[in-house]
Design a protein around this motif. Structure first.
Motif, PDB file in Angstrom:
ATOM      1  N   THR A  33       0.831  -1.201   0.000  1.00 41.10           N
ATOM      2  CA  THR A  33       0.000   0.000   0.000  1.00 41.10           C
ATOM      3  C   THR A  33       0.863   1.247   0.000  1.00 41.10           C
ATOM      4  O   THR A  33       0.544   2.239  -0.663  1.00 41.10           O
TER       5      THR A  33
ATOM      6  N   LYS B 101       1.879   2.458  -3.397  1.00 43.45           N
ATOM      7  CA  LYS B 101       0.767   3.110  -4.105  1.00 43.45           C
ATOM      8  C   LYS B 101       0.573   4.546  -3.605  1.00 43.45           C
ATOM      9  O   LYS B 101       0.327   5.472  -4.389  1.00 43.45           O
TER      10      LYS B 101
ATOM     11  N   ASN C 282      -6.217  -6.554  -3.655  1.00 40.15           N
ATOM     12  CA  ASN C 282      -5.412  -5.974  -4.735  1.00 40.15           C
ATOM     13  C   ASN C 282      -6.252  -5.636  -5.957  1.00 40.15           C
ATOM     14  O   ASN C 282      -5.744  -5.568  -7.077  1.00 40.15           O
TER      15      ASN C 282
ATOM     16  N   GLU D 215      -8.701  -3.397  -8.551  1.00 41.32           N
ATOM     17  CA  GLU D 215      -8.479  -2.127  -9.241  1.00 41.32           C
ATOM     18  C   GLU D 215      -9.104  -0.961  -8.464  1.00 41.32           C
ATOM     19  O   GLU D 215     -10.010  -1.139  -7.658  1.00 41.32           O
ATOM     20  N   LEU D 216      -8.633   0.236  -8.771  1.00 36.69           N
ATOM     21  CA  LEU D 216      -9.196   1.456  -8.199  1.00 36.69           C
ATOM     22  C   LEU D 216     -10.628   1.653  -8.682  1.00 36.69           C
ATOM     23  O   LEU D 216     -10.909   1.547  -9.871  1.00 36.69           O
TER      24      LEU D 216
ATOM     25  N   SER E 236     -10.114  -2.200  -1.771  1.00 39.39           N
ATOM     26  CA  SER E 236      -8.846  -2.342  -2.490  1.00 39.39           C
ATOM     27  C   SER E 236      -7.787  -1.406  -1.916  1.00 39.39           C
ATOM     28  O   SER E 236      -8.085  -0.303  -1.448  1.00 39.39           O
TER      29      SER E 236
ATOM     30  N   ASN F  32      -5.789   0.196  -3.610  1.00 40.90           N
ATOM     31  CA  ASN F  32      -5.808   1.395  -4.455  1.00 40.90           C
ATOM     32  C   ASN F  32      -6.778   2.440  -3.929  1.00 40.90           C
ATOM     33  O   ASN F  32      -6.468   3.635  -3.902  1.00 40.90           O
TER      34      ASN F  32
ATOM     35  N   GLN G 247      -5.825   6.105  -2.261  1.00 44.17           N
ATOM     36  CA  GLN G 247      -6.462   7.318  -2.769  1.00 44.17           C
ATOM     37  C   GLN G 247      -7.125   8.102  -1.636  1.00 44.17           C
ATOM     38  O   GLN G 247      -7.047   9.335  -1.578  1.00 44.17           O
TER      39      GLN G 247
END
Length: 212
Positions: free
Chosen positions: A13, A16, A151, A153-154, A171, A173, A177
């Motif tokens: 993480t 990312k 894991n 997708e966003l 996730s 992602n 974010q």
């Protein structure tokens, strides 16, 4: 641009988070890593780095005029007291001494009541203690507690509440974010909340976050 120290930058993480910050027009990440062999990954991307071990003195990592701190470090269950709890406390103390404007903590769903957890009680207790220490520190903070990490997708969408009263997944992602959004001055100040995958845009969900 604000200088953001990311503890745990080399984690799944963490990487990312650092990439999102690096791509941002508002933030410049300083990736804090524990081992020399973790530096080249970030240096190849022209990302600023600093060596720091959360189990040792870390006062030197603030020499880069850090504005805010994002704690995404974890021991993977190997040393929950030394890293997840005491390492977090060490970074919180150093942040206070350096007048950090905001400390964002990646915590975990269940950290509010670790004794009720069916598993990972030691981990959740360590996260709970770190979270409470941050709340009592006097720092401006945001504590983000996601469900089980995937894991996937966003989606850029989440479900958010101070207490969601259910289990679920999200996730990495979307977690990354959310954490980057939370670094903004006008978002989630002195707030603690849980997140799961959902149907509300991250920005909209965070607009409704209130202080503890």
């Amino acid at each position: 641009m604000e200088q953001i120290l990311v503890a745990g930058a080399n984690g799944t993480t963490g990487k990312k988070i650092v990439q999102l910050l690096h791509d941002s027009q508002y933030f410049n990440p300083i990736a804090m890593v524990r081992k020399e062999d973790e530096l080249p990954y970030f240096k190849a991307k022209n990302i600023d780095t600093v060596l720091g071990d959360l189990e040792e003195d870390i006062s030197h990592v603030f020499k880069n005029n850090i504005d805010k701190v994002l704690f995404a470090a974890g021991s993977g269950g190997k040393n929950v007291v030394g890293v997840d709890q005491e390492g977090a406390k060490r970074l919180i103390d150093a942040s206070k001494k350096n007048n950090i404007r905001k400390f964002v903590m990646l915590s975990s769903m269940g950290a509010d009541e670790p004794s009720k957890a069916e598993e990972l009680q030691d981990y959740l207790k360590a996260k709970h203690n770190a979270d409470e220490y941050l709340k009592d520190s006097g720092l401006n903070y945001a504590i983000v507690r996601p469900g089980s990490l995937t894991n996937d997708e966003l989606t850029n969408k989440i479900e958010l509440a101070r207490k969601l009263n259910k289990r679920g997944k999200i996730s990495r992602n979307d977690v990354a974010q959310t954490l980057v959004h939370v670094l903004n001055d006008d978002v989630a100040n002195k707030a603690t909340f849980e997140i799961l995958s959902g149907e509300t845009l991250i920005g909209e969900a965070l607009d409704k976050v209130s202080a503890d």
